[in-house]
Design an enzyme around this catalytic site. Structure first.
Site, short mmCIF file in Angstrom:
data_model
loop_
_atom_site.label_atom_id
_atom_site.label_comp_id
_atom_site.label_asym_id
_atom_site.label_seq_id
_atom_site.Cartn_x
_atom_site.Cartn_y
_atom_site.Cartn_z
N SER A 1 -4.91 7.24 4.10
CA SER A 1 -3.95 6.90 5.48
C SER A 1 -4.25 7.05 6.83
O SER A 1 -4.74 8.41 5.99
CB SER A 1 -2.35 7.62 5.33
N TYR B 1 4.05 14.30 5.74
CA TYR B 1 3.23 13.14 5.52
C TYR B 1 1.82 12.68 6.30
O TYR B 1 0.96 12.98 5.21
CB TYR B 1 3.96 11.62 6.29
N1 LIG Z 1 2.42 0.52 3.31
C1 LIG Z 1 1.74 1.60 4.24
O1 LIG Z 1 1.44 1.20 6.09
C2 LIG Z 1 0.95 2.72 4.45
C3 LIG Z 1 -0.02 2.88 4.99
C4 LIG Z 1 -1.46 3.72 5.04
C5 LIG Z 1 -1.71 4.81 3.26
N2 LIG Z 1 -0.33 4.01 1.98
C6 LIG Z 1 -0.46 4.68 1.50
O2 LIG Z 1 -0.07 3.92 0.38
C7 LIG Z 1 0.60 3.96 -0.93
C8 LIG Z 1 0.82 3.02 -1.48
O3 LIG Z 1 1.69 2.35 -0.30
P1 LIG Z 1 3.11 1.88 -0.54
O4 LIG Z 1 3.69 1.24 1.19
O5 LIG Z 1 2.38 0.46 -1.07
O6 LIG Z 1 4.15 2.35 -1.36
P2 LIG Z 1 5.53 1.53 -2.43
O7 LIG Z 1 6.49 2.68 -1.81
O8 LIG Z 1 5.66 0.26 -1.74
O9 LIG Z 1 4.66 1.79 -3.39
C9 LIG Z 1 5.01 2.72 -3.99
C10 LIG Z 1 4.64 2.57 -5.47
O10 LIG Z 1 4.75 3.96 -6.00
C11 LIG Z 1 5.81 4.54 -6.85
N3 LIG Z 1 5.81 6.21 -6.85
C12 LIG Z 1 6.26 6.78 -6.04
N4 LIG Z 1 6.41 8.12 -6.27
C13 LIG Z 1 6.61 8.32 -7.34
C14 LIG Z 1 5.77 9.06 -8.02
N5 LIG Z 1 6.29 10.74 -8.46
N6 LIG Z 1 5.16 8.85 -9.72
C15 LIG Z 1 4.02 7.47 -9.55
N7 LIG Z 1 4.88 6.63 -9.81
C16 LIG Z 1 5.57 7.22 -8.42
C17 LIG Z 1 6.82 3.70 -6.72
O11 LIG Z 1 8.05 3.30 -8.01
C18 LIG Z 1 6.12 2.49 -5.90
O12 LIG Z 1 6.30 1.56 -6.96
C19 LIG Z 1 1.18 4.97 0.04
O13 LIG Z 1 0.80 6.43 -1.35
C20 LIG Z 1 1.20 5.19 0.77
O14 LIG Z 1 2.01 6.94 1.54
C21 LIG Z 1 0.62 3.19 2.79
#
Ligand SMILES: NC(=O)c1ccc[n+]([C@@H]2O[C@H](COP(=O)([O-])OP(=O)(O)OC[C@H]3O[C@@H](n4cnc5c(N)ncnc54)[C@H](O)[C@@H]3O)[C@@H](O)[C@H]2O)c1
Length: 253
Positions: free
Chosen positions: A141, A154
């Site tokens: 991130s 985080y």
């Molecule tokens: N959305 C953003 O703005 C953003 C920005 C930077 C980084 N990220 C990173 O990108 C990744 C995906 O984020 P997103 O926004 O798509 O999240 P999201 O919450 O939309 O989707 C995350 C998915 O991970 C699954 N999950 C959660 N905990 C789990 C576990 N213990 N074991 C297996 N599956 C698990 C959830 O069921 C979900 O399907 C994350 O690592 C997040 O930190 C997101």
């Protein structure tokens, strides 16, 4: 078709960025594994891909639980015998400065975001070593690169993912395994929509998130997926230990 016949495991692929990456890999010819704590959220995607003739395996796994991660890779091995690409994408988020973060909160976030990526790497790498090739893409991130206010655990978890990327890149290069990281900026996914809903004024909170970056908008899951596929592809076979920001310019400021 950059991933024809490759076996690609994406954690947290039931929705958001992981789902977009899973779809993109499958449509470039990969056999894909949707690995998620709640795979049923991705059921429609699994059915859609199967209708398109793609090979998809959906596995329920909590990436923070070693036995479940071991079982995931055992299942992939018995199904397809190899793992070409692992995308460590599963992640969770919480807000709070250091005084607002309990030890239980700290351990919960670190368990999924850091230990989860470690465990999946730990069980995928022996397969990659045996086949003398493999690529790991860690979804970190912008919060791993700079200190974003009010989300200390985080930020720390994502900084650790970047360190995991660099450490594994150095350790695994001899085996023909590349390890890279994508650092998304705020991207429109269920994770972000849920965080905005918790704000006193969601519309205002969204405007602030957009305006704090030069691009003046949020990213889309497809834009982050494109960067994941790029780093996983043979086009950049020389890239390992790379940290790619896709954040609308946030960390360039
Ligand atoms: N959305 C953003 O703005 C953003 C920005 C930077 C980084 N990220 C990173 O990108 C990744 C995906 O984020 P997103 O926004 O798509 O999240 P999201 O919450 O939309 O989707 C995350 C998915 O991970 C699954 N999950 C959660 N905990 C789990 C576990 N213990 N074991 C297996 N599956 C698990 C959830 O069921 C979900 O399907 C994350 O690592 C997040 O930190 C997101």
């Amino acid at each position: 078709m950059r991933f024809e016949g490759k076996v690609v495991v994406v954690t947290g692929a039931a929705e958001g960025i992981g789902q977009a990456a899973l779809l993109a890999f499958a449509r470039e010819g990969a056999r894909v594994v949707l690995a998620d704590r709640e795979p049923e959220k991705g059921q429609a995607i699994v059915e859609q891909l199967r209708r398109e003739g793609r090979e998809v395996l959906a596995v329920r796994v909590d990436v923070s639980v070693e036995d479940e991660v071991r079982a995931l890779f055992d299942q992939v091995k018995s199904q397809w015998g190899r793992v070409d690409v692992l995308v460590n994408n599963a992640g969770i988020y919480m807000q709070g400065d250091v005084t607002q973060t309990s030890l239980a909160d700290w351990e919960r976030i670190m368990a999924v975001n850091v230990t989860g990526a470690f465990l999946c790497t730990r069980y995928a790498v022996p397969l990659m070593i045996a086949q003398k090739s493999g690529v790991i893409v860690n979804v970190a991130s912008e919060a791993g690169l700079v200190g974003i206010k009010g989300q200390v655990v985080y930020n720390v978890s994502k900084g650790a993912m970047i360190a995991l990327t660099r450490s594994c890149a150095v350790d695994l290069a001899d085996y023909g395994i590349r390890v890279n990281s994508v650092c998304p900026g705020t991207t429109e996914t269920p994770l972000v929509r849920a965080a905005l809903q918790r704000a006193a004024d969601p519309a205002e909170a969204r405007r602030r998130l957009e305006q704090c970056r030069p691009a003046n908008r949020l990213g889309t899951p497809q834009e982050i997926a494109a960067a994941i596929l790029f780093l996983a592809s043979d086009e950049v076979a020389y890239a390992t230990g790379a940290i790619l920001s896709v954040d609308g310019g946030y960390t360039a400021q």
